[in-house]
Design an enzyme around this catalytic site. Structure first.
Site, mmCIF file in Angstrom:
data_model
loop_
_atom_site.group_PDB
_atom_site.id
_atom_site.type_symbol
_atom_site.label_atom_id
_atom_site.label_comp_id
_atom_site.label_asym_id
_atom_site.label_seq_id
_atom_site.Cartn_x
_atom_site.Cartn_y
_atom_site.Cartn_z
ATOM 1 N N GLU A 35 0.877 -1.172 0.000
ATOM 2 C CA GLU A 35 0.000 0.000 0.000
ATOM 3 C C GLU A 35 0.908 1.214 0.000
ATOM 4 O O GLU A 35 1.588 1.481 0.982
ATOM 5 C CB GLU A 35 -0.915 -0.051 1.232
ATOM 6 C CG GLU A 35 -2.205 0.691 1.021
ATOM 7 C CD GLU A 35 -2.108 2.125 1.506
ATOM 8 O OE1 GLU A 35 -1.605 2.977 0.724
ATOM 9 O OE2 GLU A 35 -2.516 2.377 2.639
ATOM 10 N N CYS A 37 -2.696 8.455 3.332
ATOM 11 C CA CYS A 37 -2.555 7.962 1.957
ATOM 12 C C CYS A 37 -3.772 8.360 1.135
ATOM 13 O O CYS A 37 -3.668 8.541 -0.072
ATOM 14 C CB CYS A 37 -2.439 6.441 1.945
ATOM 15 S SG CYS A 37 -1.227 5.829 3.086
#
Ligand code: ADP
Length: 484
Positions: free
Chosen positions: A249, A283
């Site tokens: 990720e 993120c």
């Protein structure tokens, strides 16, 4: 919290200092003062942790899932009871205001309860055979020893997703948390220790990149779960030994599209929340907004007002502050650089624009909105990972979609529109793993969360999060019963 503490590794069911003189000192970003010392755990200690995990896996893999579920529930309860302790460590080491940190810890407890349940619902399939007398069973089995590497922005949540899913699946794990935020991970492992998790099932090694390298390149690792930067993701891919499944990720630069048919108030509120929560160090933060020209100036005015009203402070002194400092000096400098770049290329400053000198030497940056941004400005294509948002007008929705899709990022995109056809078009054409429509909370515990393109691959959350720690076995049995 003014004394410098030294934190220890947790290996094979016990706390132990790594035998090394090499250390890393953690700084409180709200005060710029050193608060914690950790060992730079050397390869021989990493090896001890991985071997302990490999030894523990030999029995942990065969434990009954209902037993594992019970342990995960107990861990969840312990974490819930330790909310304040863990949250304080988060705030002290990475700057998130205390109330927000408490929320993060509660979500970790929830993740353990969720995967406790999911663990007991892991089952396979029966596949028809062409010949009578045979049966094909497809079973799920744990992949083995997991190396988990996590960043500092959600110092326990990103650990919790990996830990709960891996343990639930029947894997064992060695975790290396970020060197910027080790103490909340240490407190989390205290919870595991207290519930009596068998020795070696979960291990914690502290350190920075070299410790991480030793872990991901260890030959006994069967799966790597990583959250962090694209550069580190690439380094890990190169250094993993043999054929090891990876989940990555890697964040990204997330767009928002506000169409001519949006509820402006809702769009402004959502933008403020998702651009400046955790000081933009998420993120899935909104980094760039594309707003229809009919709403553009009104959107900027309201957004500027709401952003300027955000309360920025040391979140230990003011637990309900909207924003704390950014986590380190590097981010402060990147924010400054991105703002300067945009202004030099013709952007307009709506609010903010620089460090909060009144809160120095802490690393505080005023929440910043830049208008009239263009795609070549850094803020519009390079993840700032700080409280800086670029806003650009558009006339044709196709142009906004093309701009949104134009960077390597593929983690999350957001849309505000009350037009059904427009919403479906955007949902289809935005090339992202998560799309939030008329809301900015794209991640929920029971739905898969993952990126595409440069934002990585693999999923966390949901059943898919557990499946990342399982592989399949096809068992074909000739039982001989051919009775019609
Ligand atoms: P961030 O900018 O979010 O800190 P990084 O990718 O630098 O992202 O760090 C994420 C995690 O990866 C941290 O735990 C860090 O120590 C670790 N790390 C950094 N470099 C390496 C590497 N070469 N190998 C393994 N882990 C690494």
């Amino acid at each position: 919290m003014n004394t410098l503490r030294r934190q220890y590794n947790y290996i094979d069911g016990g706390w132990a200092d790594a035998r090394t003189d090499s250390t890393y000192t953690v700084v409180n970003p709200a005060t710029a003062e050193p608060v914690t010392v950790i060992p730079q755990t050397p390869p021989d200690e990493v090896d001890r942790a991985v071997r302990a995990a490999a030894a523990a896996w030999r029995s942990w893999r065969f434990t009954n899932p209902f037993y594992r579920a019970e342990i995960l529930h107990e861990i969840g309860n312990r974490i819930a009871a330790a909310v304040d302790t863990i949250a304080t460590e988060i705030t002290v080491e990475m700057g998130k205001p205390l109330d927000e940190a408490r929320g993060e810890v509660r979500k970790v407890a929830k993740a353990f309860h969720y995967y406790a349940e999911e663990t007991t619902r892991t089952f396979g399939t029966v596949v028809p055979n062409e010949e009578n007398g045979f049966i094909s069973l497809v079973q799920r089995e744990p992949v083995g020893v997991v190396a988990a590497i996590t960043p500092w922005n959600y110092p326990v949540e990103l650990i919790g997703w990996k830990l709960a899913a891996a343990l639930g699946a029947g894997c064992t794990i060695v975790l290396k948390p970020s060197e910027y935020s080790p103490s909340s991970a240490v407190e989390l492992f205290r919870c595991l220790d207290e519930v009596g998790l068998p020795a070696g099932v979960a291990n914690l090694v502290l350190g920075a990149a070299s410790t991480g390298q030793a872990l991901v390149s260890h030959p006994l690792i069967n799966k790597i779960a990583f959250t962090g930067s694209a550069e580190t993701g690439a380094a890990i891919t190169k250094s993993s030994q043999g054929v090891v499944p990876l989940s990555m990720e890697l964040g990204g630069s997330c767009p928002l599209i506000v169409t001519a048919h949006a509820d402006l108030d809702a769009a402004v509120a959502g933008t403020v929340r998702r651009s400046f929560r955790n000081a933009g160090q998420i993120c899935i933060a909104i980094n760039r907004a594309y707003v229809h020209e009919d709403l553009y100036e009104e959107f900027l005015e309201r957004l500027g007002e709401r952003t300027a009203a955000l309360v920025v402070n040391d979140g230990l002194k003011q637990p309900d502050a909207d924003m704390g400092p950014v986590a380190n000096r590097e981010i402060l400098e990147r924010c400054t650089r991105h703002v300067a770049d945009a202004l030099a290329r013709g952007a307009r400053l709506v609010t903010g624009g620089g460090p909060r000198e009144d809160l120095a030497p802490g690393y505080f940056f005023a929440p910043t909105v830049l208008a009239d941004t263009t795609q070549e400005m850094l803020v519009m294509h390079e993840e700032t990972f700080g409280p800086v948002l670029g806003v650009a007008p558009y006339r044709d929705l196709a142009d906004a979609i093309a701009a949104a899709n134009s960077t390597p990022a593929g983690l999350a995109a957001y849309v505000y529109s009350n037009d059904l056809a427009e919403t479906f078009r955007l949902a289809r054409e935005l090339d992202f793993g998560n799309v939030g429509v008329n809301n900015v909370d794209a991640g929920i515990m029971n739905a898969p969360y993952g990126g595409r393109k440069g934002s990585g691959y693999g999923y966390e959350h949901g059943r898919e999060g557990l499946e990342g720690y399982l592989h399949l076995k096809h068992l074909r049995i000739r039982h001989g019963s051919t009775a019609e």
